[in-house]
Every structure is written in C-alpha cells, then in structure tokens.
Design a protein around this motif. Structure first.
Motif, mmCIF file in Angstrom:
data_model
loop_
_atom_site.group_PDB
_atom_site.id
_atom_site.type_symbol
_atom_site.label_atom_id
_atom_site.label_comp_id
_atom_site.label_asym_id
_atom_site.label_seq_id
_atom_site.Cartn_x
_atom_site.Cartn_y
_atom_site.Cartn_z
ATOM 1 N N LEU A 145 -37.734 -91.200 -62.591
ATOM 2 C CA LEU A 145 -38.924 -92.037 -62.573
ATOM 3 C C LEU A 145 -39.236 -92.556 -61.170
ATOM 4 N N LEU A 146 -38.197 -92.957 -60.440
ATOM 5 C CA LEU A 146 -38.425 -93.599 -59.140
ATOM 6 C C LEU A 146 -38.657 -92.605 -58.018
ATOM 7 N N ARG A 147 -38.242 -91.342 -58.202
ATOM 8 C CA ARG A 147 -38.461 -90.341 -57.156
ATOM 9 C C ARG A 147 -39.942 -90.104 -56.890
ATOM 10 N N ARG A 148 -40.780 -90.475 -57.834
ATOM 11 C CA ARG A 148 -42.219 -90.271 -57.662
ATOM 12 C C ARG A 148 -42.820 -91.229 -56.647
ATOM 13 N N PHE A 149 -42.117 -92.313 -56.342
ATOM 14 C CA PHE A 149 -42.630 -93.331 -55.434
ATOM 15 C C PHE A 149 -41.795 -93.323 -54.160
ATOM 16 N N ARG A 150 -42.449 -92.978 -53.049
ATOM 17 C CA ARG A 150 -41.737 -92.883 -51.776
ATOM 18 C C ARG A 150 -41.085 -94.202 -51.405
ATOM 19 N N GLU A 151 -41.756 -95.324 -51.720
ATOM 20 C CA GLU A 151 -41.210 -96.624 -51.331
ATOM 21 C C GLU A 151 -39.936 -96.965 -52.102
ATOM 22 N N ALA A 152 -39.748 -96.336 -53.267
ATOM 23 C CA ALA A 152 -38.602 -96.677 -54.110
ATOM 24 C C ALA A 152 -37.378 -95.822 -53.832
ATOM 25 N N VAL A 153 -37.527 -94.770 -53.025
ATOM 26 C CA VAL A 153 -36.414 -93.848 -52.793
ATOM 27 C C VAL A 153 -35.213 -94.569 -52.183
ATOM 28 N N ALA A 154 -35.478 -95.468 -51.239
ATOM 29 C CA ALA A 154 -34.385 -96.149 -50.546
ATOM 30 C C ALA A 154 -33.590 -97.064 -51.467
ATOM 31 N N ILE A 155 -34.211 -97.549 -52.540
ATOM 32 C CA ILE A 155 -33.539 -98.517 -53.410
ATOM 33 C C ILE A 155 -32.860 -97.848 -54.595
ATOM 34 N N ILE A 156 -33.065 -96.540 -54.786
ATOM 35 C CA ILE A 156 -32.457 -95.844 -55.923
ATOM 36 C C ILE A 156 -30.927 -95.971 -55.929
ATOM 37 N N PRO A 157 -30.231 -95.760 -54.801
ATOM 38 C CA PRO A 157 -28.766 -95.906 -54.835
ATOM 39 C C PRO A 157 -28.304 -97.275 -55.326
ATOM 40 N N PHE A 158 -28.993 -98.338 -54.885
ATOM 41 C CA PHE A 158 -28.615 -99.687 -55.335
ATOM 42 C C PHE A 158 -28.841 -99.841 -56.834
ATOM 43 N N LEU A 159 -30.012 -99.444 -57.317
ATOM 44 C CA LEU A 159 -30.319 -99.607 -58.732
ATOM 45 C C LEU A 159 -29.393 -98.773 -59.604
ATOM 46 N N ALA A 160 -29.109 -97.535 -59.162
ATOM 47 C CA ALA A 160 -28.221 -96.671 -59.940
ATOM 48 C C ALA A 160 -26.820 -97.268 -60.025
ATOM 49 N N ALA A 161 -26.290 -97.752 -58.899
ATOM 50 C CA ALA A 161 -24.952 -98.346 -58.897
ATOM 51 C C ALA A 161 -24.924 -99.626 -59.724
ATOM 52 N N PHE A 162 -25.968 -100.431 -59.619
ATOM 53 C CA PHE A 162 -26.032 -101.671 -60.398
ATOM 54 C C PHE A 162 -26.070 -101.373 -61.892
ATOM 55 N N MET A 163 -26.911 -100.423 -62.292
ATOM 56 C CA MET A 163 -27.024 -100.083 -63.707
ATOM 57 C C MET A 163 -25.705 -99.528 -64.246
ATOM 58 N N SER A 164 -25.077 -98.624 -63.467
ATOM 59 C CA SER A 164 -23.814 -98.037 -63.913
ATOM 60 C C SER A 164 -22.749 -99.110 -64.099
#
Length: 440
Positions: A181-200
């Motif tokens: 979902l977030l790969r579609r938004f360039r601005e969100a790419v940098a925050i994906i690692p944080f969100l993924a680690a937090f969710m996991s």
C-alpha cells in the motif's frame, strides 16, 4: 579576468567541437556516451553496485574498440561518460524504477553480449526499451505470499519455536500488505522500515502477552521485516568503499545505517507499547543455529533440524515471489541457497561462522561465474543474489543496533568484512575464464 576569459573561450570551443565517438541509431547520430549511459542507468536500476556498473561499461567500451578515449564515472543515480580529449561529458540519470530479477537477468545478458561483441552498441537503446517495457508494479498476491513465506522460512532456519513460526507467517503477510500500500506514495517509502518493524514487534508482543510465552528469539520480530533490512545495501557499500568508490560507498553506508536506525526505532516503539523483551543473545548467524533447541514441548518446541532444509527451499520460493524471479530463476535460487546453507552448516563448526561466511561467499561466487559461462542465460549477479541474502547478517545487525549490545554488534561487523573479502577473492578468479554471450 584574463584567466576567466580564457576558460570561457576554451569552454565555447569544446561545446562547438563535435563528438568524437558516435553511432548511428535509427538513422540518427547518437554519442557513444549516451549509449553507455543508457546501459549504465539500466544496471543501476537493476541493483548493481557502481563498481560493477563502471566495470561493465568499460568492458563494453573496450569491446567496441574505443578504449580509454571515453572515461566512465558512475554515481548512485547517474552515469557520466566524458571524452578525455575534449572534456565534453554526457550525463544520463537513472529512472529510479526498481527492476525485477527477470529484468536484471536480461540486463546482464545484454552486458555479456556487448562484452563479447555479439551485440553492437547501436542496439543498446532498443534492447533497454524492451527490458524496461516489462516493468510492472508487484502483483498483490505473489508479493504478500512471498513476504509471508520469506518470514516463515527465516524463522525456521534460525530455529524459532513453532508459535513464533506461525506468528511470523501471519505478520509477514501483514507487512507485505503495508509495503504494497505504501509503495505507491514516494513520500512514504522512507518510513516503511519503521512502520514494518513497529507492526511486527507490536503483534509479536501482543501474542506473547496473551499466551505467556517466555523466550522470544530475535527472528520472531525480525523475520517478517527481513525484506526491508538493508544488509545487502550495507555490504554493497563496503564493497564500493574497498573499490575506492568513496563517495558512493559512504553515501550508501549512511543510508543503510539510517534504515537500520528507523527499524531499531520501530522495534523499540513496539516493545515499549507491549512490554516485549527480545533476547539479544539469540543474535546468531546461519552457521551457528544448527544445534539450537529447547527442552520445552508443544508450541514452544523447536522444529527438528531437518525441517530447516525444507525451510531454505521455502525461503527461496518466497524471495522468488517478492523479486519477480520467474520459475526458472527461482529454481536456480533454490539450488544456490541450499548449497550455501550446506556449505555454511558444514564449515562453521570447523572455522567459525565469520570465516565460513567469507569462504562460502568466495566459493559460490566462483561457482555462479562458472555457471554463467556454461549457461549464459543465468547471469552470475542474479544467481548469486539469493545466497547473498542468506549470507548477509542484516537481521543480526538489526538486533544489535536495537539492543545496543556491543558484543552482538561485533559479530555482524566482522561478518560483513568477511563477506566483502570473500566476494572480492571470488571475483578475481572468474576473470580468467572467457564468457560466452547468449545467442539471443
């Protein structure tokens, strides 16, 4: 003023001077620098290091009989090709669109053809357009399934208990959905690692809080986010630094460390929210986990060791889905990863995991180069990639950063160095063998 006027006059002379090296493409004259730059940016988007891209472009240039009259410079997002006699330069920017494994394989076959002379420089634009035309956004189902299989495979390989394996399977799928979902938004790419680690971390913490399971191995948290761990990025940065590509290597290294910091922050936030405690002593490398087990039963029991061999196959299948490898390259990935796992498991008790990682990297790099010579449609850079992911201690480094444990941090640093040395040594010998270009 005299000096400035002289420099301006020289610049005007250079701009008026025609290109020394050109090719005719579709009836139009195109500078060779533009052709090489187009090829170089394709290789950058395919994930090649700047060192490998520069080497490939120089070999293609030399095969065309041009030689050092054209100087090649490569940065992470652009290629510069300059005429040494006049100083005129052609700059081509990368598109920044990540290519699939199949596209990377086609790009490397193009390089092989240029090196052997079976493909002319004038054919580069058409072939690059054909390769890029296959760029597609990841299909939802394969992407999500690939993340889930990768997470579960890593959890089994690193000897997690059954409850953690099932949790990582579900969390891996959930992380895949978030990334999709977030790969579609360039601005969100940098925050994906944080969100993924937090969710996991948060999901694992909630499961532990509800079930009362005591021991929580690091891969119960890290396995679902392994696709986002920048272990390969950091290793490539170190390889570039050792090849004197200081600017690129340093920038990639800083990028990798920042990504690790974001993921460590996500783990810290998830742990603080749920009260989860991850055991830092579980930061073991692949070759060190063969004898790991527990005396507990039920869901807290560790699978039998033979299940790890099946998990390696599952891991390769998951990576094939994530990176769009196709079934042929996926089968190659299975063979390479099983071989890497066998060599690591066999040599680690003898030499230690750090040395065994470097030895395995060297042997597999040579083997994939020889395979490339025999079967040119399977480029070494693509076939070596699955083993590279298995060897890189990225998730071990992640837990070391998140726990600030100096002992745990020393292991991935030493292994990164061993992996770089092994890859460099493995890259010396294949150059002695002539490579055959594909017929098509």
């Amino acid at each position: 003023m005299v000096g400035f006027g002289s420099a301006l006059a020289n610049l005007r002379g250079v701009l008026r001077q025609p290109e020394s090296h050109v090719e005719v493409v579709d009836g139009e004259t195109v500078p060779v620098g533009m052709l090489l730059g187009t090829l170089g940016t394709l290789l950058l988007d395919a994930g090649s290091s700047v060192t490998d891209v520069r080497s490939a472009l120089e070999k293609a240039r030399d095969s065309a009989g041009i030689g050092p009259e054209l100087a090649v410079g490569v940065l992470p997002a652009l290629v510069i090709v300059s005429e040494t006699a006049t100083g005129s330069a052609t700059i081509v920017n990368a598109e920044g669109v990540e290519l699939s494994s199949r596209q990377a394989a086609r790009a490397n076959r193009l390089v092989l053809g240029l090196e052997s002379g079976s493909i002319a420089l004038a054919e580069i634009p058409a072939r690059v357009r054909a390769i890029r035309a296959g760029t597609r956004p990841p299909a939802p189902l394969p992407w999500i399934a690939g993340n889930a299989l990768t997470a579960a495979g890593l959890a089994v390989v690193f000897r997690c208990p059954w409850w953690a394996i099932l949790v990582t399977l579900g969390v891996g799928a959930l992380v895949g959905v978030i990334g999709l979902l977030l790969r579609r938004f360039r601005e969100a790419v940098a925050i994906i690692p944080f969100l993924a680690a937090f969710m996991s971390t948060a999901v694992v913490g909630l499961v532990v809080a509800q079930t009362g399971f005591g021991h929580v191995p690091l891969f119960a948290v890290c396995a679902p986010v392994a696709v986002f761990v920048p272990g390969a990025l950091i290793t490539n940065a170190l390889l570039e630094l050792t090849a004197a590509d200081i600017v690129t290597g340093a920038s990639r290294l800083v990028q990798g460390v920042i990504m690790l910091g974001f993921m460590a922050a996500g783990i810290a936030a998830g742990s603080a929210l749920t009260g989860l405690h991850v055991d830092p002593s579980s930061a073991a490398l692949v070759g060190e986990v063969a004898g790991v087990g527990t005396d507990r039963g039920g869901w807290e029991a560790v699978p039998s060791y033979w299940v790890s061999w099946v998990a390696v196959v599952v891991l390769a299948l998951g990576l094939g889905l994530v990176f769009g490898s196709g079934w042929r390259l996926t089968l190659v990935s299975v063979a390479v990863m099983v071989t890497a796992y066998a060599v690591l498991s066999g040599t680690s008790p003898l030499w230690g995991s750090v040395v065994a990682t470097g030895v395995t990297a060297a042997l597999l790099f040579i083997a994939t180069r020889l395979l490339e010579r025999l079967v040119p449609v399977i480029p070494a850079t693509v076939s070596f990639f699955p083993a590279f992911l298995l060897l890189v201690p990225g998730t071990v480094g992640l837990v070391a950063v998140s726990t600030l444990d100096p002992v745990a941090l020393a292991t991935p640093l030493a292994t990164f160095a061993s992996l770089c040395i092994g890859t460099k040594i493995g890259g010396l010998l294949p150059g002695l063998f002539a490579r055959t270009a594909p017929a098509h």
